[in-house]
Structures are given as structure tokens and as C-alpha cells.
Write a protein that holds these residues in place. Structure first.
Motif, mmCIF file in Angstrom:
data_model
loop_
_atom_site.group_PDB
_atom_site.id
_atom_site.type_symbol
_atom_site.label_atom_id
_atom_site.label_comp_id
_atom_site.label_asym_id
_atom_site.label_seq_id
_atom_site.Cartn_x
_atom_site.Cartn_y
_atom_site.Cartn_z
ATOM 1 N N MET A 165 0.814 -1.211 0.000
ATOM 2 C CA MET A 165 0.000 0.000 0.000
ATOM 3 C C MET A 165 0.852 1.268 0.000
ATOM 4 S SD MET A 165 0.418 -1.781 2.776
ATOM 5 C CE MET A 165 -0.914 -2.848 2.237
ATOM 6 N N VAL A 166 0.230 2.384 -0.343
ATOM 7 C CA VAL A 166 0.962 3.631 -0.576
ATOM 8 C C VAL A 166 0.358 4.805 0.193
ATOM 9 C CG1 VAL A 166 1.840 2.949 -2.833
ATOM 10 C CG2 VAL A 166 -0.409 4.035 -2.682
ATOM 11 N N THR A 167 -0.452 4.533 1.206
ATOM 12 C CA THR A 167 -1.201 5.621 1.836
ATOM 13 C C THR A 167 -0.398 6.416 2.860
ATOM 14 O OG1 THR A 167 -3.209 6.168 3.046
ATOM 15 C CG2 THR A 167 -2.160 4.097 3.629
ATOM 16 N N ALA A 168 0.383 5.746 3.712
ATOM 17 C CA ALA A 168 1.050 6.433 4.810
ATOM 18 C C ALA A 168 2.294 7.171 4.314
ATOM 19 C CB ALA A 168 1.436 5.440 5.905
ATOM 20 N N ILE A 169 2.373 8.446 4.620
ATOM 21 C CA ILE A 169 3.503 9.290 4.242
ATOM 22 C C ILE A 169 3.908 10.112 5.463
ATOM 23 C CG2 ILE A 169 2.923 9.429 1.779
ATOM 24 C CD1 ILE A 169 1.494 12.040 2.320
ATOM 25 N N PRO A 170 5.116 10.681 5.482
ATOM 26 C CA PRO A 170 5.517 11.483 6.637
ATOM 27 C C PRO A 170 4.499 12.575 6.948
ATOM 28 C CG PRO A 170 7.398 11.074 5.215
ATOM 29 C CD PRO A 170 6.195 10.569 4.483
ATOM 30 N N GLY A 171 3.988 12.557 8.174
ATOM 31 C CA GLY A 171 3.019 13.564 8.579
ATOM 32 C C GLY A 171 1.573 13.121 8.541
ATOM 33 N N GLY A 172 1.299 11.900 8.040
ATOM 34 C CA GLY A 172 -0.090 11.447 8.009
ATOM 35 C C GLY A 172 -0.357 10.432 6.921
ATOM 36 N N VAL A 173 -1.419 10.692 6.151
ATOM 37 C CA VAL A 173 -1.783 9.801 5.047
ATOM 38 C C VAL A 173 -2.001 10.641 3.795
ATOM 39 C CG1 VAL A 173 -2.765 7.998 6.503
ATOM 40 C CG2 VAL A 173 -4.236 9.844 5.697
ATOM 41 N N ALA A 174 -1.940 9.983 2.641
ATOM 42 C CA ALA A 174 -2.041 10.687 1.363
ATOM 43 C C ALA A 174 -3.476 10.969 0.948
ATOM 44 C CB ALA A 174 -1.343 9.874 0.270
ATOM 45 N N LYS A 175 -4.442 10.275 1.556
ATOM 46 C CA LYS A 175 -5.828 10.376 1.108
ATOM 47 C C LYS A 175 -6.769 10.194 2.285
ATOM 48 C CE LYS A 175 -9.205 7.710 -1.617
ATOM 49 N NZ LYS A 175 -10.001 7.365 -0.424
ATOM 50 N N GLY A 176 -7.816 10.986 2.306
ATOM 51 C CA GLY A 176 -8.830 10.852 3.329
ATOM 52 C C GLY A 176 -9.889 9.840 2.933
ATOM 53 N N LEU A 177 -10.949 9.771 3.711
ATOM 54 C CA LEU A 177 -12.020 8.801 3.498
ATOM 55 C C LEU A 177 -13.319 9.541 3.221
ATOM 56 C CD1 LEU A 177 -12.458 5.673 3.715
ATOM 57 C CD2 LEU A 177 -13.241 6.088 6.053
ATOM 58 N N THR A 178 -13.982 9.178 2.128
ATOM 59 C CA THR A 178 -15.270 9.793 1.815
ATOM 60 C C THR A 178 -16.383 9.115 2.617
ATOM 61 O OG1 THR A 178 -15.822 8.269 0.014
ATOM 62 C CG2 THR A 178 -14.453 10.191 -0.534
ATOM 63 N N ALA A 179 -17.527 9.773 2.680
ATOM 64 C CA ALA A 179 -18.665 9.208 3.401
ATOM 65 C C ALA A 179 -19.124 7.897 2.764
ATOM 66 C CB ALA A 179 -19.820 10.212 3.427
ATOM 67 N N GLU A 180 -19.086 7.830 1.434
ATOM 68 C CA GLU A 180 -19.494 6.616 0.733
ATOM 69 C C GLU A 180 -18.520 5.463 1.036
ATOM 70 O OE1 GLU A 180 -19.130 9.575 -0.628
ATOM 71 O OE2 GLU A 180 -21.231 10.104 -1.050
ATOM 72 N N GLU A 181 -17.237 5.774 1.044
ATOM 73 C CA GLU A 181 -16.246 4.741 1.359
ATOM 74 C C GLU A 181 -16.411 4.274 2.799
ATOM 75 O OE1 GLU A 181 -12.525 6.045 -1.559
ATOM 76 O OE2 GLU A 181 -12.805 7.029 0.391
ATOM 77 N N ARG A 182 -16.668 5.203 3.701
ATOM 78 C CA ARG A 182 -16.879 4.835 5.100
ATOM 79 C C ARG A 182 -18.069 3.890 5.243
ATOM 80 N NH1 ARG A 182 -18.320 7.594 10.049
ATOM 81 N NH2 ARG A 182 -19.992 8.691 8.938
ATOM 82 N N ASP A 183 -19.172 4.182 4.533
ATOM 83 C CA ASP A 183 -20.354 3.319 4.606
ATOM 84 C C ASP A 183 -20.028 1.903 4.134
ATOM 85 O OD1 ASP A 183 -21.801 5.439 5.553
ATOM 86 O OD2 ASP A 183 -22.734 5.935 3.623
ATOM 87 N N GLU A 184 -19.249 1.813 3.059
ATOM 88 C CA GLU A 184 -18.863 0.484 2.571
ATOM 89 C C GLU A 184 -17.999 -0.250 3.600
ATOM 90 O OE1 GLU A 184 -16.184 -1.677 -0.926
ATOM 91 O OE2 GLU A 184 -16.871 0.401 -1.220
ATOM 92 N N ILE A 185 -17.071 0.469 4.220
ATOM 93 C CA ILE A 185 -16.205 -0.153 5.214
ATOM 94 C C ILE A 185 -17.010 -0.631 6.420
ATOM 95 C CG2 ILE A 185 -14.362 0.320 6.881
ATOM 96 C CD1 ILE A 185 -13.053 2.089 4.758
ATOM 97 N N VAL A 186 -18.003 0.157 6.835
ATOM 98 C CA VAL A 186 -18.837 -0.241 7.972
ATOM 99 C C VAL A 186 -19.541 -1.563 7.681
ATOM 100 C CG1 VAL A 186 -20.949 0.326 9.249
ATOM 101 C CG2 VAL A 186 -19.173 2.060 8.935
ATOM 102 N N GLU A 187 -20.104 -1.698 6.501
ATOM 103 C CA GLU A 187 -20.801 -2.943 6.147
ATOM 104 C C GLU A 187 -19.842 -4.120 6.108
ATOM 105 O OE1 GLU A 187 -24.092 -3.341 6.048
ATOM 106 O OE2 GLU A 187 -24.002 -1.259 6.749
ATOM 107 N N ARG A 188 -18.665 -3.910 5.543
ATOM 108 C CA ARG A 188 -17.673 -5.000 5.497
ATOM 109 C C ARG A 188 -17.167 -5.328 6.908
ATOM 110 N NH1 ARG A 188 -15.988 -6.400 0.409
ATOM 111 N NH2 ARG A 188 -16.456 -4.952 -1.298
#
Length: 436
Positions: A165-188
Motif C-alpha cells: 500500500m501507498v497511503t502512509a507518508i511522513p506527517g499522516g496519510v495521502a488520502k482521506g475517506l469519503t462518506a461513501e467509502e466509510r459506509d462500505e467499510i462499515v458494512e464489510r
């Protein structure tokens, strides 16, 4: 003197072999667990920009690239002296909790579990995932595959890729989470939690209900008394992503609790000529050879060790299973009395699987998780940093030293399984002595 060689060892990530030497009476005189491949990652990272490390080191292991990715990212944060935003920590831990659920499922159902579900007397050709599907039914196989798919999907949403994966970078992460993505993650995540309950039932019905299995788990052949290491939060509960490292001795008494950047004050590495893999030990106890017990420095860092080192679990179902685990194996549900049965590590892994699933759902439903404040750009001159997480197979430490431009001058890694090299070697020898 006769020699038995097992080469290669299967069901592991990497290369290894076992040499067993028998005396003239056919008894085991000695046994060596050998890692024959040069482990050169530390050397060939020197000279590279430190911010590349989260992407480079994820290639160290094909089954736990997320662990190296995040340990490297945390070391980079430390190198630059940057405190990442709260939501960045939660996004990293959310990805990591989903990964842990899937990885523990892989280990239980594909690597360790088949020996118990199929039985130690089953032919080796049947002790695998296909044998388990035949025994448990096709629906059980679909459940396992579905859970691993859900875990991988969450990792891909958050990490950009299923592996490396490529998300974690110095100081945080490269991309946030949208509401739609969060809903999908909750179901999974809800499905992953149900999968955790399903796995507990498999453990109860197949393993714990079989007295022959319990006798095997509790036998002296598979028992060693080592110290235990694991990361804990401010309440002393197991945490995979962040916290301090706690070490308890063979009786459950605390030896030390330390910040990861102080690891060199507490851990040293011994070298043997017959393996490229080093042997970590506790400085406070010292290296006294391949012996267990309270006076030697060898320790374990495993799912079982994390439970031994913790005072409990941070989620309700996992806490209940933590208490049942200790009550069954030690008679003390508080967890103050450590478990030392090697084969019970598989049970501890199931307790952790349940915690990881609960934590995934907990973080996915956190109101802050979709915040756009997911990175603090570094502004300090880079220097030296340490990052640590709990890899599925043990405490993982990344230590980087750079010049003022952020170019790596020195790298030191203590990988999860490396912590257990001494105990693994001793466990193999004791098993060989008990079986041959």
C-alpha cells in the motif's frame, strides 16, 4: 551421527530449513532451525531518501506488508519530528485492524488451523484449506474466503492497493475517506465481526471440544517458559498500532514498559554462525544460551505474548474471550498468570482476530474518520527516528538515521518473527526430542 534434513520448511513466508542430528542410539543430539538466505534489507536501504521507506520495506514480507508500511511511516514521522493529526492515526489504525483480521484468518485457516481442525494424526496431504473445506463444508470455505475478501477490500480503499500500500507518508496519510467509502467499510466490518464469531465457534466445536487436542496443547513437549513482549495502550490493553512496549517475565511480573524509541536500551541481538537471522534477547536478563526460564533473556513476541503482556482487551467480545482463554489454560481469568503452551498461540490469535474485527468496526463508525485534516506536512530537519507496530507475528521495530537532507545513513530492523528466533529454535528441538 545421522542427520535428518527438512528443506524447505513450508507454511512460512521466507526461507528456512531444519537439521536434526541423531546420536548412535537414535536420540536427538542437536537440532538447528536455519535461515539460509542473506537478510540484506538494512544495507541496501542506506543511501535512499527516508520517505521512500514505507513503500520499499512493504516488500520485506508478502503476508504482512501493512506492518512494515506503517512501522516505516511512524519512523519517518519521528525522523521529521512531526505529530500526525488524530484522524490520520485513526485511518492508519483502521486499515491496520482490517489487515490484522484478514491476516489472522489466513494464519488460522491456511497455516496453523489445519493441523487442529483436521487433527494431528491426519495425513499431511489433508492438513490444508481444502481438507478443512471437506470437513467443515463448502459454506465454511465460502465464509473464510468472503472474510478475507472484505479485509482486503478495506485495505485497498484506505491503502490504495491490496498489498504494498501507498497511503502512509511522513506527517499522516495521502488520502482521506469519503462518506461513501466509510459506509462500505462499515458494512464489510460488520461482516468481519460475524466472521470472528464464526471462527470462535469453529475453535470451540472442533478444537476445544476434543480432549486429545487439549492434552496435546498442554503437554510438556510443547511448553516453554519465556518472557512475553507486546504493545499496550495507556490502559494496559493490547493495541496493534500504537502504545508502549511492555515486557513481563515468566511469572507475569513486569520487567519493563518502554517507549519504542528506547528499544536499544532493552533489546540486544545475538549472532550464531549457522543462521543469517539474529537472536534478540533482553539486556536486563542477558544472553545465556538456548535456555528458557526466568533468568535467561529470551522472550517471545506472539499473539500469546501480547495477551500475557496486556492487562486486558479494549473491546467487549475480545475481553470476554481473553478471560476465557486465561481461565481455561491457567485457572486465572485476570490474565496475571501467563500462558506458556506454544500451541495455544493459535487460540490467542483467534482472540486477537475478534479484537481486530471489533476495532475495525469501532474506528469505521468514528465521527472523525472522514475529516479532511489527515496530514501535517513536516517542517523540521530530518535526523533520527524509530517506528514500531505489532506485526501479526510479533513486535516490529524500524530505526532510521539520516543526514540533514533525509538520506538514510543507517537502518536497523527487528522484524516480528525475528524476536522469536531463539524460542522457535528451542521449540523445534524439544518437539524433535519428544517425537523421535
Amino acid at each position: 551421527m545421522n542427520r535428518i534434513m527438512i528443506d524447505p520448511i513450508t507454511r512460512l513466508e521466507g526461507h528456512g530449513k531444519i537439521d536434526i542430528f541423531l546420536d548412535d542410539e537414535g536420540e536427538v543430539a542437536d537440532c538447528f532451525f536455519i535461515v539460509p538466505e542473506l537478510r540484506g534489507f538494512e544495507a541496501f536501504c542506506v543511501g535512499r531518501p527516508v520517505e521512500e521507506m514505507p513503500r520499499i520495506t512493504s516488500r520485506i514480507c508478502g503476508v504482512c506488508s501493512e506492518a512494515h508500511h506503517l512501522a516505516a511511516a511512524k519512523a519517518c514521522d519521528d525522523v521529521y519530528g512531526v505529530e500526525i493529526p488524530s484522524v490520520a492515526k485513526k485511518l492508519r489504525e483502521l486499515m491496520y485492524s482490517a489487515f490484522f483480521t484478514g491476516d489472522h484468518a489466513t494464519h488460522f485457516y491456511l497455516l496453523g488451523g489445519p493441523d487442529f481442525v483436521m487433527g494431528p494424526d491426519a495425513p499431511p496431504a489433508e492438513r490444508n484449506i481444502l481438507g478443512m473445506v471437506r470437513k467443515l463444508g463448502i459454506d465454511a470455505g465460502k465464509t473464510v474466503i468472503g472474510a478475507r475478501s472484505d479485509a482486503h477490500a478495506i485495505v485497498k480503499i484506505l491503502g490504495g492497493k491490496t498489498i504494498h500500500m501507498v497511503t502512509a507518508i511522513p506527517g499522516g496519510v495521502a488520502k482521506g475517506l469519503t462518506a461513501e467509502e466509510r459506509d462500505e467499510i462499515v458494512e464489510r466490518a460488520k461482516r468481519l465481526l460475524e466472521f470472528g464469531k464464526f471462527t470462535l465457534k469453529i475453535l470451540d466445536d472442533i478444537v476445544l471440544a476434543n480432549q486429545a487436542y487439549l492434552d496435546l496443547i498442554l503437554s510438556d513437549t510443547y511448553t516453554h517458559r519465556f518472557h512475553s513482549m507486546g504493545t499496550v495502550d495507556e490502559n494496559g490493553h493490547t493495541n496493534f498500532y500504537d502504545g508502549k512496549i511492555r515486557v513481563v517475565d515468566t511469572e507475569g511480573d513486569e520487567i519493563v514498559t518502554y517507549h519504542p524509541r528506547d528499544y536499544l536500551q532493552h533489546v540486544a541481538e545475538h549472532v550464531e554462525t549457522w543462521s543469517y537471522l539474529k537472536f534478540p534477547f533482553l539486556k536486563a536478563k542477558g544472553w545465556h544460551g538456548f535456555e528458557d526460564g526466568i533468568d535467561n533473556g529470551l522472550y517471545r513476541a506472539t499473539p500469546q505474548s501480547r495477551l500475557n503482556a496486556a492487562t486486558g482487551m479494549a473491546t467487549p467480545l475480545a475481553q470476554a474471550e481473553y478471560e476465557r482463554y486465561f481461565s481455561t489454560l491457567t485457572g486465572d481469568s485476570s490474565g496475571d498468570t501467563p500462558v506458556h503452551q506454544t500451541l495455544a498461540i493459535h487460540w490467542a490469535r483467534v482472540v486477537e482476530l475478534v479484537y481486530a474485527a471489533e476495532r475495525t468496526l469501532q474506528l469505521a463508525m468514528d465521527e472523525e474518520i472522514t475529516s479532511p485534516d489527515f496530514r501535517t506536512p513536516p517542517t523540521e530537519t530530518p535526523n533520527e527516528g524509530v517506528g514500531s507496530v505489532e506485526a501479526p507475528r510479533g513486535t516490529l521495530t524500524h530505526h532510521y538515521i539520516t543526514d540533514e537532507r533525509g538520506i538514510l545513513q543507517k537502518v536497523n530492523l527487528i522484524v516480528g518473527t525475528t524476536n522469536n528466533h531463539g524460542p522457535i529454535s528451542m521449540s523445534i528441538k524439544k518437539a524433535a526430542q519428544g517425537l523421535i
